[in-house]
Design an enzyme around this catalytic site. Sequence first.
Site, mmCIF file in Angstrom:
data_model
loop_
_atom_site.group_PDB
_atom_site.id
_atom_site.type_symbol
_atom_site.label_atom_id
_atom_site.label_comp_id
_atom_site.label_asym_id
_atom_site.label_seq_id
_atom_site.Cartn_x
_atom_site.Cartn_y
_atom_site.Cartn_z
ATOM 1 N N TYR A 45 0.971 -1.120 -0.034
ATOM 2 C CA TYR A 45 0.007 -0.057 -0.163
ATOM 3 C C TYR A 45 0.922 1.188 -0.116
ATOM 4 O O TYR A 45 0.850 2.148 -0.574
ATOM 5 C CB TYR A 45 -0.905 0.021 1.158
ATOM 6 C CG TYR A 45 -1.598 1.470 1.354
ATOM 7 C CD1 TYR A 45 -2.538 1.900 0.144
ATOM 8 C CD2 TYR A 45 -1.504 2.021 2.345
ATOM 9 C CE1 TYR A 45 -3.215 3.258 0.509
ATOM 10 C CE2 TYR A 45 -2.055 3.483 2.770
ATOM 11 C CZ TYR A 45 -2.731 3.857 1.470
ATOM 12 O OH TYR A 45 -3.520 5.056 1.743
ATOM 13 N N ARG B 281 1.567 6.850 -6.765
ATOM 14 C CA ARG B 281 0.535 7.687 -6.874
ATOM 15 C C ARG B 281 0.973 9.401 -6.555
ATOM 16 O O ARG B 281 0.629 10.034 -7.306
ATOM 17 C CB ARG B 281 -0.772 7.397 -5.970
ATOM 18 C CG ARG B 281 -1.845 8.263 -6.462
ATOM 19 C CD ARG B 281 -2.848 7.771 -5.530
ATOM 20 N NE ARG B 281 -2.905 7.542 -3.996
ATOM 21 C CZ ARG B 281 -3.733 7.244 -3.376
ATOM 22 N NH1 ARG B 281 -5.029 6.861 -3.739
ATOM 23 N NH2 ARG B 281 -3.380 7.020 -2.063
ATOM 24 N N TYR C 295 -0.743 13.381 6.431
ATOM 25 C CA TYR C 295 -0.345 12.244 7.145
ATOM 26 C C TYR C 295 1.208 12.223 7.349
ATOM 27 O O TYR C 295 2.032 12.629 6.726
ATOM 28 C CB TYR C 295 -0.760 10.712 6.590
ATOM 29 C CG TYR C 295 -2.154 10.520 6.633
ATOM 30 C CD1 TYR C 295 -2.973 10.833 7.584
ATOM 31 C CD2 TYR C 295 -2.419 9.223 5.931
ATOM 32 C CE1 TYR C 295 -4.236 10.569 7.596
ATOM 33 C CE2 TYR C 295 -3.745 8.877 6.157
ATOM 34 C CZ TYR C 295 -4.605 9.335 6.975
ATOM 35 O OH TYR C 295 -5.748 9.009 7.004
ATOM 36 N N ARG D 185 -10.879 13.629 1.442
ATOM 37 C CA ARG D 185 -12.043 12.908 2.169
ATOM 38 C C ARG D 185 -13.422 12.733 1.601
ATOM 39 O O ARG D 185 -13.861 11.699 1.662
ATOM 40 C CB ARG D 185 -12.318 13.607 3.675
ATOM 41 C CG ARG D 185 -11.066 13.553 4.369
ATOM 42 C CD ARG D 185 -10.664 12.249 4.690
ATOM 43 N NE ARG D 185 -9.484 12.065 5.661
ATOM 44 C CZ ARG D 185 -8.689 11.148 5.995
ATOM 45 N NH1 ARG D 185 -9.060 9.813 5.459
ATOM 46 N NH2 ARG D 185 -7.323 11.189 6.800
ATOM 47 N N GLU E 41 -14.003 -0.671 6.352
ATOM 48 C CA GLU E 41 -13.982 0.739 5.786
ATOM 49 C C GLU E 41 -15.425 0.904 4.925
ATOM 50 O O GLU E 41 -15.884 -0.192 4.342
ATOM 51 C CB GLU E 41 -12.623 0.535 4.714
ATOM 52 C CG GLU E 41 -12.427 2.040 3.954
ATOM 53 C CD GLU E 41 -11.466 1.963 3.517
ATOM 54 O OE1 GLU E 41 -10.015 1.791 3.886
ATOM 55 O OE2 GLU E 41 -11.171 2.300 2.229
HETATM 56 C C1 3EB Z 1 -7.459 6.407 5.711
HETATM 57 O O1 3EB Z 1 -8.387 7.058 6.124
HETATM 58 C C2 3EB Z 1 -7.962 4.936 5.241
HETATM 59 O O2 3EB Z 1 -4.995 6.053 -0.247
HETATM 60 O O3 3EB Z 1 -6.639 6.218 -1.436
HETATM 61 C C3 3EB Z 1 -9.305 5.676 2.675
HETATM 62 C C4 3EB Z 1 -9.355 6.384 1.563
HETATM 63 C C5 3EB Z 1 -7.827 5.249 2.856
HETATM 64 C C6 3EB Z 1 -8.661 6.266 0.243
HETATM 65 C C7 3EB Z 1 -6.176 5.755 -0.570
HETATM 66 C C8 3EB Z 1 -6.761 5.311 1.664
HETATM 67 C C9 3EB Z 1 -7.278 5.953 0.695
HETATM 68 O O4 3EB Z 1 -6.263 6.918 5.575
HETATM 69 C C10 3EB Z 1 -7.437 4.411 4.172
#
Ligand code: 3EB
Length: 339
Positions: A150, A157, A209, A222, A329
């Site tokens: 991941y 990306r 992050y 989001r 999720e």
């Molecule tokens: C998170 O909130 C959970 O890498 O495209 C959620 C939505 C998550 C999209 C992405 C990853 C992705 O981090 C994981």
Amino acid sequence: MTERSAPRNRPVSLRYLSPDALDAYLQQQGDRVACVVGFGVRPVAATASGQPVLWVDMPVYGSDAAYEVWTSDKPVTRYQDGLLTGVVNEDVFFGGMAVRLDGAEDLGGATQRAFTAIFDFLQRSGYPNLIRVWNYFPAINAVENGMERYRSFSVGRHEAFVRCDRKIEDSPAACALGSRDGPLVIYFLAARFPGLQIENPRQISAYSYPKQYGPRSPTFSRATLAFKDDPRVLFISGTASILGHETVHPDSVELQTRETLANVRAVIDQAVLQGFPPVDFARDLALKIYVRHARDFPVVMDIVGKEFGAVSEMIALQADICRTDLLMEIEAACWSGAR
Ligand code: 3EB
């Protein structure tokens, strides 16, 4: 009596269909079918009518297969450009690709090339705005060349976004889940006009992050609020049991489900603050639920049913989630206004 303009149809609509309902629906929708994605344990390359299907090897809860079908309210035209196939009309551009991963190239490199191809194509197409992206690939939590897959995906990306001059804050809504096997499958919705990016006040933005989750941050928002006129569509990214940047309740699927639903509500509330009307879940909410362990489906589905009540569309899939401590999720799409 006041004169009202005729309510326009939804620029994009979504149905989750069982295999026996697929062909009739596609026939009924005709040239308004924008994208067909199949999920399940037995691959299907095309439908009876010859419509191409993007296949994801991901078990479906309660069935051996299910289909996600996006339609548009205007006829679409097909296009193909290398690995990229899809449809276009004056509002939307739906594209998809399946990238074989059995070559010498690593996942990060394959991901970077895929997104670079998508951005190059969108830039030339007149639909430069990426609204929503779905990402599926096998062994998402496996460590390869010293990095979790991941994270390698996120690096590739992120690099593509930077090199294609994409602003990280304009990242689309997205999700990234682990399939059982098969290619890297990416499909997306792009539009002529930019969407409005929405963040969740309970979480820090994913593109911010800290490095503990990987050397390059995940490039997604989001949610994205798409289309200028009603009915608009709110695309909510994959949403999990994360507060700030940390996973909460790592040992409880029940608490993770409750936290996730609170996060989905928080994103909808944020959209409402930015002009989206309150959502009628039974009429205008589609949920796509991912659960890591098959044994957890009953409890997750039970809590979702109790907390959200009836929703207009729902599908539940068994998938690996991108953090090893995440057990489930949920992603969503909501529609505003008349249909
Ligand atoms: C998170 O909130 C959970 O890498 O495209 C959620 C939505 C998550 C999209 C992405 C990853 C992705 O981090 C994981």
